[in-house]
Design an enzyme around this catalytic site. Structure first.
Site, PDB file in Angstrom:
ATOM      1  N   ASP A   1     -24.723 -40.168  81.774  1.00 60.76           N
ATOM      2  CA  ASP A   1     -26.297 -39.983  81.430  1.00 60.76           C
ATOM      3  C   ASP A   1     -26.312 -38.618  81.524  1.00 60.76           C
ATOM      4  O   ASP A   1     -26.397 -37.696  80.638  1.00 60.76           O
ATOM      5  CB  ASP A   1     -27.040 -40.755  82.316  1.00 60.76           C
ATOM      6  CG  ASP A   1     -28.200 -40.988  81.655  1.00 60.76           C
ATOM      7  OD1 ASP A   1     -28.613 -40.815  80.699  1.00 60.76           O
ATOM      8  OD2 ASP A   1     -29.232 -41.711  82.404  1.00 60.76           O
ATOM      9  N   ASP A   2     -26.631 -38.190  82.837  1.00 59.92           N
ATOM     10  CA  ASP A   2     -27.064 -36.916  83.235  1.00 59.92           C
ATOM     11  C   ASP A   2     -26.002 -36.322  84.667  1.00 59.92           C
ATOM     12  O   ASP A   2     -26.639 -36.246  85.730  1.00 59.92           O
ATOM     13  CB  ASP A   2     -28.439 -36.438  83.851  1.00 59.92           C
ATOM     14  CG  ASP A   2     -29.242 -37.128  82.484  1.00 59.92           C
ATOM     15  OD1 ASP A   2     -29.370 -36.255  81.659  1.00 59.92           O
ATOM     16  OD2 ASP A   2     -29.780 -38.238  82.562  1.00 59.92           O
TER      17      ASP A   2
ATOM     18  N   HIS B   1     -32.744 -45.509  73.973  1.00 63.11           N
ATOM     19  CA  HIS B   1     -33.011 -45.821  75.390  1.00 63.11           C
ATOM     20  C   HIS B   1     -33.880 -46.844  75.308  1.00 63.11           C
ATOM     21  O   HIS B   1     -35.153 -46.779  74.711  1.00 63.11           O
ATOM     22  CB  HIS B   1     -33.351 -44.964  76.126  1.00 63.11           C
ATOM     23  CG  HIS B   1     -32.425 -43.593  76.636  1.00 63.11           C
ATOM     24  ND1 HIS B   1     -31.830 -43.196  75.502  1.00 63.11           N
ATOM     25  CD2 HIS B   1     -31.938 -43.120  77.684  1.00 63.11           C
ATOM     26  CE1 HIS B   1     -30.778 -42.102  75.971  1.00 63.11           C
ATOM     27  NE2 HIS B   1     -31.117 -42.261  77.395  1.00 63.11           N
TER      28      HIS B   1
ATOM     29  N   HIS C   1     -26.327 -36.631  78.034  1.00 56.92           N
ATOM     30  CA  HIS C   1     -27.594 -35.754  77.542  1.00 56.92           C
ATOM     31  C   HIS C   1     -26.875 -34.300  78.173  1.00 56.92           C
ATOM     32  O   HIS C   1     -26.559 -34.064  79.360  1.00 56.92           O
ATOM     33  CB  HIS C   1     -28.787 -36.060  78.247  1.00 56.92           C
ATOM     34  CG  HIS C   1     -29.293 -37.367  78.165  1.00 56.92           C
ATOM     35  ND1 HIS C   1     -30.321 -37.664  77.042  1.00 56.92           N
ATOM     36  CD2 HIS C   1     -29.101 -38.604  78.835  1.00 56.92           C
ATOM     37  CE1 HIS C   1     -30.534 -38.980  77.212  1.00 56.92           C
ATOM     38  NE2 HIS C   1     -29.695 -39.392  78.176  1.00 56.92           N
TER      39      HIS C   1
ATOM     40  N   HIS D   1     -22.718 -41.913  76.244  1.00 54.91           N
ATOM     41  CA  HIS D   1     -24.048 -41.827  76.709  1.00 54.91           C
ATOM     42  C   HIS D   1     -24.329 -40.599  77.728  1.00 54.91           C
ATOM     43  O   HIS D   1     -24.072 -40.738  78.869  1.00 54.91           O
ATOM     44  CB  HIS D   1     -24.660 -43.141  77.405  1.00 54.91           C
ATOM     45  CG  HIS D   1     -26.153 -42.880  77.844  1.00 54.91           C
ATOM     46  ND1 HIS D   1     -26.852 -44.263  77.938  1.00 54.91           N
ATOM     47  CD2 HIS D   1     -27.007 -42.020  78.232  1.00 54.91           C
ATOM     48  CE1 HIS D   1     -27.961 -43.722  78.281  1.00 54.91           C
ATOM     49  NE2 HIS D   1     -28.358 -42.354  78.438  1.00 54.91           N
TER      50      HIS D   1
ATOM     51  N   GLU E   1     -34.346 -49.487  80.160  1.00 58.81           N
ATOM     52  CA  GLU E   1     -33.693 -48.745  81.651  1.00 58.81           C
ATOM     53  C   GLU E   1     -35.016 -48.961  82.822  1.00 58.81           C
ATOM     54  O   GLU E   1     -34.497 -49.639  83.680  1.00 58.81           O
ATOM     55  CB  GLU E   1     -33.722 -47.453  81.224  1.00 58.81           C
ATOM     56  CG  GLU E   1     -33.386 -46.600  82.506  1.00 58.81           C
ATOM     57  CD  GLU E   1     -33.442 -44.973  82.151  1.00 58.81           C
ATOM     58  OE1 GLU E   1     -33.833 -44.478  81.033  1.00 58.81           O
ATOM     59  OE2 GLU E   1     -32.640 -44.124  82.867  1.00 58.81           O
TER      60      GLU E   1
HETATM   61  N1  ADE Z   1     -33.257 -38.118  79.349  1.00 60.26           N
HETATM   62  C1  ADE Z   1     -32.175 -37.738  80.061  1.00 60.26           C
HETATM   63  N2  ADE Z   1     -31.771 -38.568  80.937  1.00 60.26           N
HETATM   64  C2  ADE Z   1     -32.629 -39.630  80.375  1.00 60.26           C
HETATM   65  C3  ADE Z   1     -32.612 -41.106  81.041  1.00 60.26           C
HETATM   66  N3  ADE Z   1     -31.880 -41.369  81.907  1.00 60.26           N
HETATM   67  N4  ADE Z   1     -33.623 -42.059  80.536  1.00 60.26           N
HETATM   68  C4  ADE Z   1     -34.577 -41.396  79.548  1.00 60.26           C
HETATM   69  N5  ADE Z   1     -34.555 -40.025  79.038  1.00 60.26           N
HETATM   70  C5  ADE Z   1     -33.411 -39.308  79.521  1.00 60.26           C
HETATM   71 ZN    ZN Z   2     -29.802 -41.346  79.032  1.00 60.30          ZN
END
Ligand code: ADE
Ligand code: ZN
Length: 341
Positions: free
Chosen positions: A280-281, A199, A21, A19, A202
């Site tokens: 994630d990011d 997703h 991005h 996971h 969340e």
């Molecule tokens: N795009 C990038 N990170 C995300 C996240 N945590 N939730 C939804 N979209 C995303």
């Molecule tokens: Zn994500």
């Protein structure tokens, strides 16, 4: 086990990232460098002032900044450099396999060709496979704040590059954009041979997880934190061993949880859910795979066995072949047994 022993244990685990991005791995230093060579003025006058803006009360506040950051990516080389930087970073963290999201619409809506975006990402992934031994899958994600019609256009643009893309996902603003909005395009994506993930849960309710399962026919849930609100759903996730790709540092930074001690990862493992840990990011949330594992293990006081289970689950939930999965899982088992002795 003290903190430095725990850190050392985590660093040595062979890991899979499911996971991630790629636009969320855009470190401010590289962003400034690419903005400069593309003659794009940044809204922030220094790396430090940009980093100071990384304080989010919810998902939308993060997404607003994340989409602005991505605007400096123009040329194939930019997408290559972004992806290569991520891959070399996770190589240093003993990540062996990655399944990477990219958001084509973030770029095509600015007039950047789909081909430019995917070529840069693909070439870096191939280089990492050859030179670093990192295997990969690539997942094209539809932006759920946009219409299903726009997702269909993206699906169409992807067809010439079908051999490079393994799956489709669904990301961006969750609340008010339920999976049901994308039922037709997910069906059409499956018909093209793409695997499906989304997703869900969340920020959104457990109903969105049901929709992702029943209407989109996904094989994996990204996040899924809110499943614990619904006993029947938990039973289903356990029975079908649907992987949940959890992102603890993301959850903390986006206020999905208020402190790491409240993260649901341990509860999920106890219930028999196939939970996994990812980043994630990472450029926005303060950590890659090692930091996510470490902070989760610390916050939840995870046992060595639970840490091992999380590492194994990621390979189980990956899209590698059974033979490849078995090889990685055997390596994890042997790593942990040598650590215990
Ligand atoms: N795009 C990038 N990170 C995300 C996240 N945590 N939730 C939804 N979209 C995303
Ligand atoms: Zn994500």
């Amino acid at each position: 086990m003290n903190s430095s022993e725990l850190k050392q244990l985590i660093e040595g685990i062979p890991k899979a990232e499911l996971h991630l991005h790629i636009e969320g791995s855009f470190e401010p230093e590289l962003m400034f460098e690419i903005a400069k060579r593309n003659n794009i003025a940044m809204d922030y006058d220094s790396i430090e002032s940009l980093k100071k803006a990384y304080k989010f009360n919810n998902l939308q506040e993060f997404l607003d900044i994340y989409y602005i950051g991505a605007q400096v990516l123009i040329h194939e080389q930019d997408f290559f450099d972004l992806t290569w930087a991520y891959l070399t970073k996770v190589h240093s963290q003993n990540v062996k396999h990655v399944e990477v999201f990219f958001d084509p619409q973030t770029h095509t809506d600015r007039g950047i060709a789909f081909e430019v975006v995917i070529s840069g990402i693909y070439k870096a992934l191939e280089k990492a496979k050859d030179e670093l031994g990192i295997t990969y899958k690539l997942i094209m994600s539809y932006l759920r704040h946009l219409s299903e019609e726009e997702a269909f256009k993206t699906l169409e643009s992807s067809i010439p590059f079908k051999d490079w893309i393994h799956g489709v996902g669904l990301d961006s603003s969750e609340m008010g954009n339920p999976p049901s909005k994308f039922e037709k395009v997910f069906k059409a994506s499956a018909a093209q041979g793409y695997k499906l993930v989304a997703h869900a849960g969340e920020e959104g309710p457990s109903e969105y997880i049901w929709e992702a399962l029943d209407l989109l026919n996904i094989v994996r849930i990204d996040h899924g934190n809110r499943c614990l609100d619904d006993e029947k759903l938990v039973k289903r996730l356990v029975k079908e061993q649907i992987p949940l790709t959890l992102c603890p540092l993301s959850n903390l930074e986006l206020q999905v949880i208020t402190k790491m001690e409240d993260h649901p990862a341990a509860k999920m493992l106890d219930k028999g859910i196939l939970a996994t840990i990812h980043s994630d990011d990472p450029a926005y949330f303060g950590g890659y795979m090692n930091e996510n594992f470490y902070k989760t293990a610390k916050g939840l006081n995870l046992s060595v066995n639970q840490i091992k289970q999380l590492a194994i689950n990621a390979f189980v939930g990956s899209w590698l072949s059974n033979t490849e999965k078995d090889k990685h899982i055997a390596n994890i088992q042997s790593y942990f047994s040598s650590f215990e002795n």
